[in-house]
Motif scaffolding. Sequence first.
Motif, PDB file in Angstrom:
ATOM      1  N   PRO A   1      -6.624  -2.502  -8.372  1.00 35.80           N
ATOM      2  CA  PRO A   1      -5.482  -2.946  -7.556  1.00 35.80           C
ATOM      3  C   PRO A   1      -4.178  -2.999  -8.341  1.00 35.80           C
ATOM      4  O   PRO A   1      -3.140  -2.506  -7.868  1.00 35.80           O
TER       5      PRO A   1
ATOM      6  N   THR B   1      -8.083 -10.055 -11.453  1.00 37.21           N
ATOM      7  CA  THR B   1      -8.602  -9.625 -10.154  1.00 37.21           C
ATOM      8  C   THR B   1      -9.978 -10.211  -9.899  1.00 37.21           C
ATOM      9  O   THR B   1     -10.287 -10.638  -8.784  1.00 37.21           O
TER      10      THR B   1
ATOM     11  N   ILE C   1      -8.668  -4.443   0.313  1.00 38.40           N
ATOM     12  CA  ILE C   1      -8.796  -5.227  -0.916  1.00 38.40           C
ATOM     13  C   ILE C   1      -7.656  -6.238  -1.021  1.00 38.40           C
ATOM     14  O   ILE C   1      -7.877  -7.411  -1.368  1.00 38.40           O
ATOM     15  N   LEU C   2      -6.440  -5.798  -0.709  1.00 37.79           N
ATOM     16  CA  LEU C   2      -5.316  -6.723  -0.743  1.00 37.79           C
ATOM     17  C   LEU C   2      -5.492  -7.850   0.261  1.00 37.79           C
ATOM     18  O   LEU C   2      -5.120  -9.001   0.001  1.00 37.79           O
TER      19      LEU C   2
ATOM     20  N   THR D   1       0.833  -1.204   0.000  1.00 34.76           N
ATOM     21  CA  THR D   1       0.000   0.000   0.000  1.00 34.76           C
ATOM     22  C   THR D   1       0.864   1.249   0.000  1.00 34.76           C
ATOM     23  O   THR D   1       0.636   2.191  -0.766  1.00 34.76           O
TER      24      THR D   1
ATOM     25  N   SER E   1       2.423   2.051  -3.373  1.00 34.27           N
ATOM     26  CA  SER E   1       1.549   2.366  -4.497  1.00 34.27           C
ATOM     27  C   SER E   1       1.805   3.788  -4.989  1.00 34.27           C
ATOM     28  O   SER E   1       1.787   4.742  -4.201  1.00 34.27           O
TER      29      SER E   1
ATOM     30  N   LEU F   1      -7.266   0.217  -0.182  1.00 27.39           N
ATOM     31  CA  LEU F   1      -6.366  -0.745  -0.822  1.00 27.39           C
ATOM     32  C   LEU F   1      -5.900  -1.843   0.128  1.00 27.39           C
ATOM     33  O   LEU F   1      -5.872  -3.020  -0.259  1.00 27.39           O
TER      34      LEU F   1
END
Length: 416
Positions: free
Chosen positions: A259, A275, A320-321, A125, A128, A317
């Motif tokens: 992502p 994804t 989601i990861l 994260t 990113s 994020l």
Amino acid sequence: MTLTRSAQRALIVSFCAVLAAIYAIAWLAPSIGLFHDDAIYLVTAKSLASGHGYTIESLPTPIPQTKYPPLFPALLALFTLISRQTQWLKLLPVLCTVGWLALSYRLLRKMGAQSGGAWLLVLLTAASPMVVFLGTNLLSEPLFALLVTAALLALLDDRAVPAGVLAGLATLTRSAGVPLIVACVLVLIIRRRLRSAALFTAAAMAMAAPWFGWALAHSAGHPYYSGANYAASNILTGYSANEKLAIFGSNILLLLASPFHLLTGIVSTYAAAGTAALAGWSLFRRRQLMPDLFVALYCLMLLLWAWPPQRFVAPILPLILWMLWRVFQNVRIREALAAVVVILLALPLWTDISRIPKTLRYGQFPTSNVTPGDWSEMGKLFTYIREQTPADAVICANLDPVFYLNTGRKAIRGFS
């Protein structure tokens, strides 16, 4: 290949050192206002600091700011009371980013991540490119992400009132906090903790409701700087049927590709398909009511808006990861997992490093592989406007607040 504990620590320390250098370079970049929102936040912050209320003074006729909630500009106003230097003001999002990442580690551990997995997701994260950009510019996403993460932690600790206050503050930062409030209430109701649900709702509404009431009472009906922009930019209240389908379909693809895009800066339909497959398999193998419900409601909201969702995925994020990672952290083939970890860490780091030359040359950390605007050239334009136009001139520009901040001339938003 396996990663021993000492190797893991060395990898984490090295990665953090490189990240610190990247953030420092992005933070020191002199550009400000080229994403539009950061300049309007600063305009309203200066208005608050000057005692003129929550208004947009850059317009020829100042109007109340009813589009963006007030918490981030209010905190920024406190910083402007000490200094209005760009680097000083950018410390606010930097500090929020650090706090968000620290709380994300705690939240991931709370939800069942092993220590190594939690570090991996937090470092991904932090690396990113979009998170680097958001965390080193005057944008509200880092503060929003910090408050969302804190609210989820408080909810999982069964502290309904603090969770409600934090969720309300998140909504005072970005209106996207509404899905968080709804998700938390639904989780408490599903778990039959009705008293906690009532306390959470009361605390959240006590924080957020006054802002919505004030915004409705003071709305000037401006096509961009008011709630009218939200009404015109979502498929529930605007657009024809075929446009609704086109926007919804495009947003689904962009959301699924987010992502990979956030980690590499590349938009790929193959990444969207990958994804979708990984998310479907992960949810089939292991589900968690929280954060899955919040992520689902938040993503549904993003699908309804007529603008690309990638930037707004950044605050969630880590969640989601985690949804994608939680079924892989216990795989038996440790060598393959270690190789995947190294590759995952290398992708965003390489993207960040490749953008440093552009940052040094153009004065801003780019959000994509496209060459950014040159801040030094913008400075020449601002100087020309200050010298060649009368003090009461009105400028028409897409980035109207940044022109006002750098020239002192009133400005309206326009497109070429």
